[in-house]
Design an enzyme around this catalytic site. Structure first.
Site, mmCIF file in Angstrom:
data_model
loop_
_atom_site.group_PDB
_atom_site.id
_atom_site.type_symbol
_atom_site.label_atom_id
_atom_site.label_comp_id
_atom_site.label_asym_id
_atom_site.label_seq_id
_atom_site.Cartn_x
_atom_site.Cartn_y
_atom_site.Cartn_z
ATOM 1 C CD GLU A 19 -3.088 -4.316 -1.069
ATOM 2 O OE1 GLU A 19 -3.292 -4.946 -0.012
ATOM 3 O OE2 GLU A 19 -2.044 -3.678 -1.271
ATOM 4 C CG HIS B 143 6.069 -3.266 0.498
ATOM 5 N ND1 HIS B 143 5.931 -3.064 1.857
ATOM 6 C CD2 HIS B 143 4.809 -3.437 0.014
ATOM 7 C CE1 HIS B 143 4.650 -3.102 2.176
ATOM 8 N NE2 HIS B 143 3.943 -3.324 1.078
#
Length: 795
Positions: A336, A423
């Site tokens: 992240e 993703h």
């Protein structure tokens, strides 16, 4: 029946916006370091001399975003772009300069120079409504739409960007959704959420016994890291607003059990520290933000919150299902926070293949942080989120060595990769990286298959692979870099990682060849430049294609760059020219790093067709680039000039035209411009659509193609700001596809009498196209669009 102009009145409906409700305060990311002034000055000099190298035009302005100066003195200056004052998203570029300040190439996302109108056909209010309607959670505020140029595809499109802020459907994940609306058609063409999250369930406490840096304040220790920019870790107390910094009396934090609230804080604090250290010690980046500032980490966010997210300024972790599985795993933290690095360096667009590369970059660096940290209970691997048990069966979120094992990700590139969730399209980049670092076949971390009949790959190790990927991201990637790009093959991850490998390890090095092999093994091909170990240079063109009428000329910029060794003299020539055409270079030769203008001139007898022109640069070696020349017409000039529309003044009624009932009329309710008939669209004062169209064949070989018409607009609307009723003038192909919207008029353009409008149709020479007028009217207050004395003149 059409109503009298002034006889209709109706109540105007207004809609209020949702009141903005304050959410948890979020610190803005710290400013990045200022660009190096001398490097920027050298880049500016090069840019002025080589505007074609960035698909530039006189309608543009540029702003330096950052510079990177290598130990050798070579520099890389990143720019943003505006077009007629509008921000160009996807228009960023990098100018590369050699140690002596000469041009050494560019990274550019545009496939061709921008040529578009900047007057929107769709209002800001309409874009705002579209954005709000597309928000699936609870919206709290809708920002003012920004008119900009969307060039993420490599071509420019006028669009609105509207930010809708609120909460995702789960009610706990904040959302700042950017909605892109086509400013011509009103269609939503894309969206992305700047809150980047991992959705899943956490599991336990992961890192084991580790050391963390804290701050002593009086007699109490605080979980604030003084070594890494005072990054703090705080407890959200299972809420979504306030956060309390962890404190402790003896500096012994947590117990390794989730029942102790400090334990999750230890993992988050450790993850932030190791991510900071990784980028600083491995890549010489001063933390996530590049300026030494620490990253705030918030744990125990929300109730049963099965997620973790990066919002551009801080990390936030939920406690997972039953508040028993915090998502504070090390590779989640590294993943992240790496989004922050990607945003700062290349700003990869979070959709399509560039979005896949964005996610892949976070997977790569998240795993490299895990290896770097060497936590006793969470050693490095090439799995993503293996500790958080997102699937509920102890399998990882993603597998880098064979991405398709998750059932959704692409291990091999295909034409459908760009259409997948980012993703899953990230799998191609993940698989490439694993192959580059560890090789294909059976490895200590899993078995990596090759795609198709690609040769096996021998890995070069993580230390070299991570350096190549970071450098490519740092100095070469643009915001819309992709895996494969047929219109701009230089703007690809393969091309840029090869340039990075060349910079770090040399042209034709083992590492360079490994990058080639690793991309080939995931089905990403490329037209790689011939590698050289001596003095070498490259040749590039901007634009790479053009069209010309017989007897006319077209030009392009020929740029050169020194790719290895020393600069040398490059002499230009061209081959493959059609009969009657000639090529002239000004200047005829340059020192590599310079540029020349190529002008291709045709004669009246040059045969029509499309030709591949090879542009050669000869020095110690010869390097080439290809220009695609289209010669219009049938040869011999314009053989079919004149006015091409049937019944252009409507005096023969509907002859030659296709129109809605009642549009072509001699009614006295509206005066004609000439004669008795005209085309009267709308004017009902109620929801209504009228159309008027005619197909026209445009000959080739002519120099002028102009459509014109006289237009009168009157309206009962009194607003001076809102276009309620509209007339679109469009060009369609034989299949009914809109090729261009020439203009949009509305009640805001009402005026007494007629005015003549005219537009060029030169871009459709040799085609049969349909000229179409479409008038739309809302539920009240009439607007009449009256068209007369049309013409399509060719000469």
């Amino acid at each position: 029946m059409k109503r009298p102009i002034a006889a209709v009145s109706a109540a105007l409906l207004t809609s209020g916006l949702l009141t903005c409700v304050a959410t948890a305060a979020q610190a803005a990311p710290p400013p990045a370091p200022a660009p190096d002034a001398s490097a920027a000055a050298r880049a500016a000099t090069v840019l002025r001399a080589n505007p074609g190298a960035v698909q530039g035009s006189s309608a543009e302005s540029y702003q330096v975003l950052s510079t990177r100066v290598d130990a050798s003195g070579a520099a890389h200056t990143r720019y943003s772009r505006t077009y007629q004052g509008l921000r160009v998203y996807g228009g960023d570029f990098v100018i590369h300069t050699a140690p002596n300040g000469t041009y050494a190439g560019s990274s550019v996302g545009l496939a061709a120079p921008l040529t578009l109108l900047t007057a929107p056909r769709v209002s800001a209010d309409a874009a705002k409504k579209t954005a709000r309607a597309g928000f699936t959670g609870t919206a709290e505020a809708v920002g003012s739409p920004e008119l900009f140029v969307d060039a993420t595809s490599g071509k420019g499109r006028l669009a609105w960007e509207t930010v809708v802020s609120g909460w995702q459907p789960d009610g706990q994940t904040p959302s700042r959704l950017h909605v892109i609306t086509d400013a011509t058609s009103g269609a939503t063409v894309g969206s992305y959420d700047e809150i980047e999250s991992v959705t899943g369930s956490g599991q336990g406490i992961y890192t084991g016994t580790v050391s963390i840096d804290t701050t002593l304040s009086g007699s109490t220790y605080q979980m604030i890291d003084p070594v890494r920019g005072n990054g703090r870790t705080c407890d959200m107390n299972n809420g979504t607003s306030s956060c309390t910094t962890f404190t402790d009396a003896d500096n012994a934090w947590g117990t390794g059990a989730n029942s102790n609230r400090q334990s999750a804080g230890v993992d988050a604090h450790f993850g932030a520290a190791k991510t900071f250290d990784y980028f600083k010690n491995v890549h010489a980046r001063n933390g996530i933000f590049g300026n030494g500032s620490g990253v705030p980490s918030r744990v125990h966010y929300g109730n049963n919150y099965v997620n973790a997210f990066w919002d551009g300024a801080q990390m936030t972790y939920g406690d997972g299902s039953g508040n028993s599985r915090p998502l504070v795993a090390l590779d989640v933290a590294g993943h992240e926070m790496s989004h922050g690095v990607t945003e700062a360096l290349a700003g990869l667009v979070y959709s399509g293949e560039s979005g896949g590369l964005n996610e892949s970059t976070s997977d790569i660096f998240g795993n490299m942080v895990e290896f770097y940290a060497a936590a006793p209970s969470d050693p490095g691997d090439y799995q993503v989120g293996e500790k958080i048990n997102i699937n509920g069966n102890n399998t990882p979120l993603r597998y880098m060595y064979n991405p398709s094992l998750d059932g959704s990700s692409d291990s091999c590139w295909s034409t459908s990769t760009k259409n997948k969730d980012v993703h899953y399209s990230s799998g191609v980049g993940n698989h490439f990286y694993f192959n580059l670092a560890e090789g294909t076949g059976a490895t200590s971390y899993g078995t990596s298959p090759v795609c198709g009949s690609a040769p096996a790959v021998t890995g070069i190790g993580r230390a070299k692979a991570e350096k190549i990927w970071y450098r490519a991201l740092d100095v070469y990637f643009t915001s819309n870099t992709s895996y494969v790009n047929t219109s701009n093959p230089a703007n690809t991850a393969r091309a840029y990682s090869l340039r990075a490998a060349t910079d770090l390890y040399g042209s034709c090095s083992t590492e360079y060849k490994a990058v080639q092999a690793a991309w080939t093994a995931v089905n990403v091909a490329g037209n790689d430049a011939t590698c050289s170990t001596g003095n070498d240079f490259s040749v590039s063109l901007s634009p790479t294609a053009g069209s010309v009428n017989p007897g006319s000329a077209v030009s392009t910029t020929v740029s050169t760059a020194t790719t290895s060794g020393s600069a040398q003299t490059v002499t230009f020539s061209a081959s493959g020219l059609p009969s009657g055409a000639s090529a002239a270079f000004s200047p005829a030769s340059v020192t590599s790093g310079g540029s020349s203008t190529l002008t291709i001139s045709t004669s009246a007898s040059t045969s029509p067709g499309t030709y591949s022109i090879t542009v050669n640069g000869a020095g110690a070696v010869t390097r080439s680039a290809t220009y695609t020349l289209t010669v219009n017409g049938t040869g011999g000039g314009c053989t079919s000039s004149g006015q091409k529309l049937a019944n252009p003044g409507f005096e023969s009624g509907a002859t030659g035209w296709t129109a809605s009932s009642g549009v072509i009329t001699n009614s006295s309710g509206q005066a004609a411009h000439g004669g008795s008939y005209k085309a009267w669209l709308n004017g009902y004062g109620s929801t209504h659509t009228d159309t008027l169209a005619q197909s026209v064949a445009l000959p080739t070989g002519c120099s002028s193609y102009t459509v014109s018409f006289w237009l009168h607009i009157d309206s009962a609307e009194t607003t001076t700001s809102t276009a309620y009723d509209k007339l679109n003038v469009q060009v369609l192909n034989s299949g009914g596809t809109v090729l261009a919207t020439l203009a949009t008029y509305s009640n805001l353009n009402k005026a007494s009498g007629y005015s003549q409008k005219s537009f060029s149709l030169a871009g459709y020479a040799g085609q049969t196209v349909t000229l179409k007028f479409t008038g739309t009217e809302d539920s009240s207050l009439q607007t009449s669009f009256v068209v007369d004395d049309t013409a399509v003149n060719v000469s």
